[in-house]
Design a protein around this motif. Structure first.
Motif, PDB file in Angstrom:
ATOM      1  N   THR A  89       0.752  -1.107   0.095  1.00  0.00           N
ATOM      2  CA  THR A  89      -0.100  -0.023   0.043  1.00  0.00           C
ATOM      3  C   THR A  89       0.876   1.175   0.001  1.00  0.00           C
ATOM      4  N   LEU A  90       0.574   2.289  -0.525  1.00  0.00           N
ATOM      5  CA  LEU A  90       1.271   3.359  -0.878  1.00  0.00           C
ATOM      6  C   LEU A  90       0.709   4.472   0.320  1.00  0.00           C
ATOM      7  N   GLU A  91       1.477   4.350   1.292  1.00  0.00           N
ATOM      8  CA  GLU A  91       1.422   4.783   2.584  1.00  0.00           C
ATOM      9  C   GLU A  91       2.555   5.199   3.373  1.00  0.00           C
ATOM     10  N   ILE A  92       2.650   6.033   4.257  1.00  0.00           N
ATOM     11  CA  ILE A  92       3.756   6.622   4.941  1.00  0.00           C
ATOM     12  C   ILE A  92       4.594   5.481   5.752  1.00  0.00           C
ATOM     13  N   ARG A  93       3.955   4.454   6.152  1.00  0.00           N
ATOM     14  CA  ARG A  93       4.754   3.368   6.832  1.00  0.00           C
ATOM     15  C   ARG A  93       5.737   2.640   5.909  1.00  0.00           C
ATOM     16  N   LYS A  94       5.408   2.940   4.567  1.00  0.00           N
ATOM     17  CA  LYS A  94       6.235   2.178   3.658  1.00  0.00           C
ATOM     18  C   LYS A  94       7.422   2.884   3.241  1.00  0.00           C
ATOM     19  N   ASN A  95       7.588   4.065   3.854  1.00  0.00           N
ATOM     20  CA  ASN A  95       9.030   4.837   3.736  1.00  0.00           C
ATOM     21  C   ASN A  95       9.284   5.288   2.322  1.00  0.00           C
ATOM     22  N   LEU A  96       8.237   5.564   1.494  1.00  0.00           N
ATOM     23  CA  LEU A  96       8.370   5.566  -0.099  1.00  0.00           C
ATOM     24  C   LEU A  96       9.215   6.987  -0.243  1.00  0.00           C
ATOM     25  N   TRP A  97       8.902   7.995   0.541  1.00  0.00           N
ATOM     26  CA  TRP A  97       9.809   9.324   0.478  1.00  0.00           C
ATOM     27  C   TRP A  97      11.239   9.031   0.569  1.00  0.00           C
ATOM     28  N   ALA A  98      11.697   8.363   1.501  1.00  0.00           N
ATOM     29  CA  ALA A  98      12.870   7.989   1.797  1.00  0.00           C
ATOM     30  C   ALA A  98      13.633   6.908   0.543  1.00  0.00           C
ATOM     31  N   LEU A  99      12.894   6.034   0.098  1.00  0.00           N
ATOM     32  CA  LEU A  99      13.235   5.377  -0.955  1.00  0.00           C
ATOM     33  C   LEU A  99      13.443   6.000  -2.183  1.00  0.00           C
ATOM     34  N   ALA A 100      12.481   7.191  -2.468  1.00  0.00           N
ATOM     35  CA  ALA A 100      12.507   7.983  -3.555  1.00  0.00           C
ATOM     36  C   ALA A 100      13.937   8.761  -3.401  1.00  0.00           C
ATOM     37  N   GLN A 101      14.099   9.156  -2.324  1.00  0.00           N
ATOM     38  CA  GLN A 101      15.467   9.882  -2.171  1.00  0.00           C
ATOM     39  C   GLN A 101      16.573   9.151  -2.492  1.00  0.00           C
ATOM     40  N   GLY A 140      -2.952   4.800  -0.196  1.00  0.00           N
ATOM     41  CA  GLY A 140      -3.012   4.699   1.087  1.00  0.00           C
ATOM     42  C   GLY A 140      -3.305   5.880   1.870  1.00  0.00           C
ATOM     43  N   TRP A 141      -2.706   6.299   3.052  1.00  0.00           N
ATOM     44  CA  TRP A 141      -2.559   7.421   3.869  1.00  0.00           C
ATOM     45  C   TRP A 141      -1.339   8.047   4.131  1.00  0.00           C
ATOM     46  N   LEU A 142      -1.608   9.285   4.385  1.00  0.00           N
ATOM     47  CA  LEU A 142      -0.404  10.374   4.963  1.00  0.00           C
ATOM     48  C   LEU A 142       0.799   9.990   4.160  1.00  0.00           C
ATOM     49  N   ASN A 143       0.637   9.904   2.730  1.00  0.00           N
ATOM     50  CA  ASN A 143       1.633   9.755   1.918  1.00  0.00           C
ATOM     51  C   ASN A 143       1.998  11.021   0.966  1.00  0.00           C
ATOM     52  N   GLU A 144       1.780  12.231   1.656  1.00  0.00           N
ATOM     53  CA  GLU A 144       1.570  13.563   0.796  1.00  0.00           C
ATOM     54  C   GLU A 144       3.239  13.633   0.412  1.00  0.00           C
ATOM     55  N   ASP A 145       4.026  13.841   1.230  1.00  0.00           N
ATOM     56  CA  ASP A 145       5.277  13.911   0.904  1.00  0.00           C
ATOM     57  C   ASP A 145       6.015  13.179  -0.337  1.00  0.00           C
ATOM     58  N   PHE A 146       5.856  11.963  -0.313  1.00  0.00           N
ATOM     59  CA  PHE A 146       6.013  11.342  -1.454  1.00  0.00           C
ATOM     60  C   PHE A 146       5.163  11.780  -2.861  1.00  0.00           C
ATOM     61  N   GLU A 147       4.079  11.800  -2.558  1.00  0.00           N
ATOM     62  CA  GLU A 147       3.077  12.124  -3.792  1.00  0.00           C
ATOM     63  C   GLU A 147       3.597  13.763  -4.329  1.00  0.00           C
ATOM     64  N   LYS A 148       4.010  14.757  -3.555  1.00  0.00           N
ATOM     65  CA  LYS A 148       4.265  15.936  -3.911  1.00  0.00           C
ATOM     66  C   LYS A 148       5.969  15.792  -4.502  1.00  0.00           C
ATOM     67  N   LEU A 149       6.618  14.820  -4.127  1.00  0.00           N
ATOM     68  CA  LEU A 149       7.734  14.961  -4.574  1.00  0.00           C
ATOM     69  C   LEU A 149       7.830  14.176  -6.082  1.00  0.00           C
ATOM     70  N   MET A 150       6.817  13.142  -6.243  1.00  0.00           N
ATOM     71  CA  MET A 150       6.610  12.741  -7.571  1.00  0.00           C
ATOM     72  C   MET A 150       6.087  13.784  -8.547  1.00  0.00           C
ATOM     73  N   ALA A 151       5.043  14.382  -7.989  1.00  0.00           N
ATOM     74  CA  ALA A 151       4.558  15.540  -8.953  1.00  0.00           C
ATOM     75  C   ALA A 151       5.580  16.602  -9.364  1.00  0.00           C
ATOM     76  N   ALA A 152       6.413  17.272  -8.375  1.00  0.00           N
ATOM     77  CA  ALA A 152       7.405  18.152  -8.552  1.00  0.00           C
ATOM     78  C   ALA A 152       8.509  17.716  -9.754  1.00  0.00           C
ATOM     79  N   THR A 153       8.866  16.289  -9.486  1.00  0.00           N
ATOM     80  CA  THR A 153      10.208  16.015 -10.281  1.00  0.00           C
ATOM     81  C   THR A 153       9.586  15.054 -11.566  1.00  0.00           C
ATOM     82  N   GLY A 154       8.372  14.974 -11.744  1.00  0.00           N
ATOM     83  CA  GLY A 154       7.976  14.145 -12.700  1.00  0.00           C
ATOM     84  C   GLY A 154       8.289  12.671 -12.697  1.00  0.00           C
ATOM     85  N   ASN A 155       8.016  12.143 -11.292  1.00  0.00           N
ATOM     86  CA  ASN A 155       8.255  10.670 -10.974  1.00  0.00           C
ATOM     87  C   ASN A 155      10.092  10.580 -11.252  1.00  0.00           C
TER      88      ASN A 155
END
Length: 473
Positions: free
Chosen positions: A303-315, A338-353
């Motif tokens: 699930t694409l949510e904060i616990r999966k640590n996707l922002w750090a993985l993208a960095q 999922g939930w509380l995943n805004e940081d990752f979503e904003k990073l993807m939108a700002a950088t074109g994934n």
């Protein structure tokens, strides 16, 4: 003959909306199927709250025509509208999008009622074909929908109610479990994790509160707890001790096996492994998923949510792609939103994934997820906390190593077959991924360990569950 009733109220809601299980739903379906094979479908039964009448109902597994492993049959037997069975004419493209399916079905009905033959002709169909198909589907629905019984009237002392489901979301279900205990049923409850209590910052505020209150309430009616890992058992024991409960806990580790596919997809899989019939398997994949195989990729499932640590993985992936000396694979994320995943979503939108280096597959089908696992270089699971870590086990089942968080339960799943990292450190995540990218020999060595290992299957989990139920009586 004592009965084993499996609580599935939350699962019933899930299969009314989705065709493809994930996470807890996959655990529930596979375990019920395996236990029914061991004790018999007449002794294993589904128990659920009828949200209309407020009564607690049950059905023997033996009366589900396709068995619980067939989500379409299960949905139909539990009162679904049939959208997940064979699609009506012209609606096949919407089979995995329930809302779109119902919307376009309503449009077809409107046009048929007004005799608008041109609407159907444009879609290579006709009003008569539409009406005949609807009549046939209604007949199948009636034939495949067994009549639920009243659990309170039929259950007997000595029977067992096994709660595998995410039952904490509805207080009415909790009340049914309390009544079952008072009627003499033994209640065994599987705790998947205590993440909402131990890491409440990773969950919506109300969800963390409801989960804590639910787990506290279960101590009044639970005879035996089940934990899916040693780590979850330790967390649960600490919680129970703090609340004065001495209830026993059985550890039932989950699986390290590949996906259990529907018959049609499973039949195709050997042909793909042998290098034949690639056109056939292509029919089960969306264009976006099929095209991912054109270049190497690492896969992260969940699930694409904060616990999966996707922002750090993208960095970490951003750092890797900046190193021109590395032949860096693309990173593919597969899961539902999922939930509380805004940081990752904003990073993807700002950088074109990250300029296309990250691809997201929303809500993959079982066939698509199977395809993604099979064709990945390795997998990545850098969660901040887990109760088990099902995608790690699935990855091993496909013979794939991965980068895995070295915290909570995840080392129990990965053993010595994966590369570990500190999920709180972007540098640690980067270093672990770099090693699997830059050192194919090391990756191959880990894969050889996987090939030699005796991995745990759903049958092993079911055997442990049946044993725990037997000890309870």
């Amino acid at each position: 003959m004592s009965m084993i009733f499996f609580e599935i109220s939350d699962l019933r809601r899930f299969v009314a909306q989705y065709q493809h299980p994930s996470g807890i739903q996959r655990v529930v379906l596979n375990l019920i199927h395996q236990v029914a094979e061991r004790v018999g479908g007449d002794r294993a039964a589904l128990a659920f709250l009828d949200f209309g009448s407020g009564e607690y109902r049950w059905l023997p597994v033996a009366e589900i025509p396709g068995g619980v492993a067939d989500v379409a049959s299960l949905s139909m037997a539990l009162g679904g509208d049939g959208a997940k069975g064979s699609p009506l004419p012209t609606l096949g493209r919407y089979i995995d999008r329930p809302l779109a399916y119902r919307f376009h079905r309503a449009i077809r009905d409107w046009n048929a009622a007004r005799g608008r033959e041109a609407h159907f002709a444009q879609r290579n169909s006709s009003i008569s074909e539409w009406m005949d198909a609807k009549a046939e589907a209604a007949g199948r629905a009636t034939a495949r929908r067994p009549a639920p019984r009243d659990l309170s009237a039929d259950a007997r002392p000595g029977d067992t109610l096994v709660v595998l489901d995410a039952a904490w979301r509805d207080r009415r279900i909790i009340e049914m479990h309390r009544r079952a205990h008072e009627a003499g049923l033994q209640v065994a409850l599987l705790v998947h994790d205590l993440c909402p209590i131990l890491c409440p910052e990773l969950f919506p505020r109300q969800s963390a509160l409801e989960f804590r209150d639910w787990l506290t309430a279960t101590m009044a009616f639970t005879d035996r707890y089940l934990a899916n890992s040693q780590a979850t058992a330790a967390d649960l024991r600490a919680f129970l001790d703090a609340h004065g409960s001495e209830a026993p806990i059985d550890v039932i580790p989950l699986t390290q096996s590949r996906l259990v596919l529907p018959d049609e997809a499973a039949a195709r899989a050997p042909a793909v492994r042998a290098g034949r019939d690639r056109v056939d398997i292509r029919q089960g994949l969306s264009d976006s998923v099929a095209s991912l195989s054109t270049r190497p990729y690492a896969l992260s499932v969940g699930t694409l949510e904060i616990r999966k640590n996707l922002w750090a993985l993208a960095q970490a992936w951003d750092r890797l792609r900046a190193d021109t000396s590395l032949d860096v694979p693309r990173l593919v994320l597969a899961g539902r939103a999922g939930w509380l995943n805004e940081d990752f979503e904003k990073l993807m939108a700002a950088t074109g994934n990250l300029g296309g280096w990250i691809r997201v597959v929303h809500g993959p089908t079982d066939a698509e997820l199977d395809h993604l696992y099979r064709n990945s270089l390795f997998t990545v699971s850098v969660s901040l906390k887990e109760g088990w870590g099902l995608p790690i086990g699935e990855s091993l089942g496909y013979g794939k190593t991965g980068v895995v968080s070295g915290v909570s339960s995840m080392p129990e799943v990965g053993g010595d077959m994966v590369e570990y990292c500190d999920p709180r450190s972007i540098s640690s995540i980067e270093a672990a991924c770099r090693r699997l990218v830059a050192d194919p020999d090391h990756r191959a060595a880990l894969e050889r360990r996987i090939a030699r290992a005796r991995l745990r299957g759903w049958g092993d989990v079911a055997d442990d569950l049946v044993g725990a139920i037997g000890r309870q009586r």
